[in-house]
Design an enzyme around this catalytic site. Structure first.
Site, PDB file in Angstrom:
ATOM      1  N   TYR A 104     -65.080  65.714 -71.909  1.00  0.00           N
ATOM      2  CA  TYR A 104     -64.626  67.061 -71.574  1.00  0.00           C
ATOM      3  C   TYR A 104     -65.837  67.896 -71.194  1.00  0.00           C
ATOM      4  CZ  TYR A 104     -62.596  71.753 -72.245  1.00  0.00           C
ATOM      5  OH  TYR A 104     -62.168  73.048 -72.087  1.00  0.00           O
ATOM      6  N   ASP A 110     -74.181  66.781 -70.277  1.00  0.00           N
ATOM      7  CA  ASP A 110     -73.438  67.873 -70.890  1.00  0.00           C
ATOM      8  C   ASP A 110     -73.686  67.798 -72.394  1.00  0.00           C
ATOM      9  OD1 ASP A 110     -71.741  69.677 -71.999  1.00  0.00           O
ATOM     10  OD2 ASP A 110     -69.954  69.035 -70.914  1.00  0.00           O
ATOM     11  N   LYS A 170     -72.438  76.115 -77.510  1.00  0.00           N
ATOM     12  CA  LYS A 170     -72.168  75.996 -78.943  1.00  0.00           C
ATOM     13  C   LYS A 170     -73.367  76.390 -79.833  1.00  0.00           C
ATOM     14  CE  LYS A 170     -68.001  73.360 -78.350  1.00  0.00           C
ATOM     15  NZ  LYS A 170     -67.650  72.438 -77.289  1.00  0.00           N
TER      16      LYS A 170
HETATM   17  C1  PLP Z   1     -67.023  72.722 -75.917  1.00  0.00           C
HETATM   18  C2  PLP Z   1     -67.495  71.940 -74.758  1.00  0.00           C
HETATM   19  C3  PLP Z   1     -67.478  72.456 -73.459  1.00  0.00           C
HETATM   20  C4  PLP Z   1     -66.846  73.775 -73.116  1.00  0.00           C
HETATM   21  O1  PLP Z   1     -67.470  74.840 -73.729  1.00  0.00           O
HETATM   22  P1  PLP Z   1     -66.662  76.233 -73.882  1.00  0.00           P
HETATM   23  O2  PLP Z   1     -67.675  77.160 -74.468  1.00  0.00           O
HETATM   24  O3  PLP Z   1     -65.497  75.937 -74.773  1.00  0.00           O
HETATM   25  O4  PLP Z   1     -66.233  76.628 -72.525  1.00  0.00           O
HETATM   26  C5  PLP Z   1     -68.048  71.715 -72.445  1.00  0.00           C
HETATM   27  N1  PLP Z   1     -68.581  70.501 -72.685  1.00  0.00           N
HETATM   28  C6  PLP Z   1     -68.593  69.958 -73.911  1.00  0.00           C
HETATM   29  C7  PLP Z   1     -69.216  68.628 -74.125  1.00  0.00           C
HETATM   30  C8  PLP Z   1     -68.023  70.641 -74.987  1.00  0.00           C
HETATM   31  O5  PLP Z   1     -68.000  70.073 -76.192  1.00  0.00           O
END
Ligand code: PLP
Length: 438
Positions: free
Chosen positions: A150, A245, A278
């Protein structure tokens, strides 16, 4: 839907009903709705350290930590102080501040793969901007992502599995026109053969390959070393950019993120673009993306790739992030966090073994995952083999016992430095009782 073993308190129930009248599903982000596990979401009143309390005053040991950011636990005094002081000085200016520079310098000190960083407000925004940057910098359109990873909900990334490497993705969400995802190629995670075939077919048209290096959105699945090595080699060979990511893993699996974990095992390993979120915001809306100078200089106002944000580098969010990073960079922090997390995971394994339950688990730093499976899965279809009904029984049993884990089996778990040995022991006690009944 699974049988509802949940016995919600009336206040949570009442609030949920009220919320559902005015907010779709009663929540502002779908997983919070308990749709996968059934039952009533707990409405949080307040949080402190390793706990939060719902509106009924029930306390839970928190293994979500806002899905990762709360690595210090809730209400850490140094972070709270920094946020309060920043708020007094102003919420938002739309003009630069020294604190943005400080935070970016602090991030760069931890991530040698980047020379420059731009701050944004969410992981979605950071991943979306990273893709635009990769396309702008390479002059190419196509991108590879992996099933089960994701990257936020930008259109081009909301693609699940069109298995088969020549198959371009089908949108996972309504409202995403097929032509918007026609450049997105979706491959199986940890499948070297598919990866090689995809590069052979499309390599010269690829702007980037985006990956969660330790996937936390299909529970917890590591990219194998040979797979990661091939990702790096093929990107280099074909001139595509390797985008990590690390929104979840950054400053969570290690201070330097998953890239530090892989760099320790693969010589000269580094991604081309890194996406963070995060933990670097410490619980405030803050995320970032960065790369080498020559790539980042493609961004406006220096270069032709447009990217902007009214609240980007927000002074209160940057204060929160900076105070958080200062705490986690203290000597011994990550060793202590990893030790806590491992003791939880090892304890769960021991309890499951004693109960004769098929179970396996893994962790890195302060992030963990467990599966009601005999063997650690390597990709999304294998993750999906977990027995959902059993997981839901476990989830509701833990919830009753005051232990809050993610309300879906395809989510990772998070331990904070505020989790005490006693918290972990209580968790293991509850889990062991439940394992015997599963
Ligand atoms: C949480 C997450 C996102 C999205 O971040 P948001 O702040 O919720 O938009 C993207 N990539 C990864 C790997 C994530 O865990």
């Amino acid at each position: 839907m699974t049988p509802n073993t949940d016995t919600p308190s009336s206040l949570n129930q009442t609030l949920f009903e009220r919320a559902r009248r005015v907010i779709p599903g009663g929540v502002n982000s779908p997983v919070r709705a308990f749709k996968a596990v059934g039952g009533t979401p707990r409405f949080v009143q307040r949080a402190q350290g390793a706990y939060f309390w719902d509106v009924e005053g029930q306390r839970y040991i928190d293994y979500i930590g806002s899905w990762g950011p709360m690595i210090l636990g809730h209400g850490h005094p140094a972070v709270l102080d920094a946020v309060q002081k920043a708020a007094v000085d102003g919420f938002s200016f739309g003009a630069p501040t020294e604190r943005e520079v400080e935070l970016v310098e602090a991030i760069l000190a931890l991530y040698p793969s980047m020379d420059m960083v731009r701050l944004v407000s969410s992981g979605t925004e950071a991943a979306m901007s990273a893709i635009r940057l990769a396309r702008g910098a390479t002059g190419r359109s196509k991108l590879i992502k992996f099933e089960g990873c994701y990257h936020g909900h930008a259109d081009a990334l909301l693609v699940k599995a069109g298995s088969g490497l020549a198959t371009f993705g089908n949108p996972t969400s309504a409202g995403v026109p097929p032509e918007v995802v026609q450049h997105t190629i979706v491959l199986e995670y940890n499948n070297v053969e598919q990866l090689e075939q995809a590069f052979a077919l499309h390599g010269t048209e690829l702007a980037c390959l985006m990956i969660e290096p330790i996937a936390g959105n299909m529970n917890f699945v590591r990219a194998s070393l040979p797979f990661m090595q091939r990702c790096r080699e093929l990107c280099t060979q074909y001139g595509a950019l390797l985008v990590f990511d690390e929104v979840m893993t950054g400053c969570r699996v290690a201070l330097g993120g998953a890239q530090a974990v892989y760099a320790a095992q693969l010589p000269d390993f580094a991604p081309d673009i890194t996406v963070l979120g995060k933990v670097i915001g410490g619980g405030m809306p803050l995320a970032a993306f960065g790369a080498r100078r020559v790539i980042m200089e493609q961004l406006a106002p220096l270069g032709p790739v447009y990217q902007a944000g009214t609240l980007s580098g927000n002074p209160v969010a940057t204060a929160c992030g900076l105070a958080t990073l200062r705490e986690i960079a203290k000597p011994g922090f990550f060793d202590a966090l990893a030790h806590k997390t491992r003791s939880l995971v090892n304890g769960l394994q021991g309890a499951a073994d004693a109960a004769g339950l098929p179970f396996c688990a893994d962790s890195e730093g302060g992030m963990f995952g467990f599966f009601l499976l005999g063997q650690l899965p390597q990709n999304y279809p294998q993750v999906m083999k977990t027995d959902g009904a059993r997981f839901n029984t476990l989830f509701h049993g833990l919830l009753q016992a005051g232990v809050y884990i993610a309300p879906a089996l395809y989510e990772a778990g998070f331990v904070s430095i505020a989790h005490s040995d006693e918290d972990i022991a209580r968790t293991l006690e509850a889990a062991s009782m439940l394992f015997k009944k599963l």
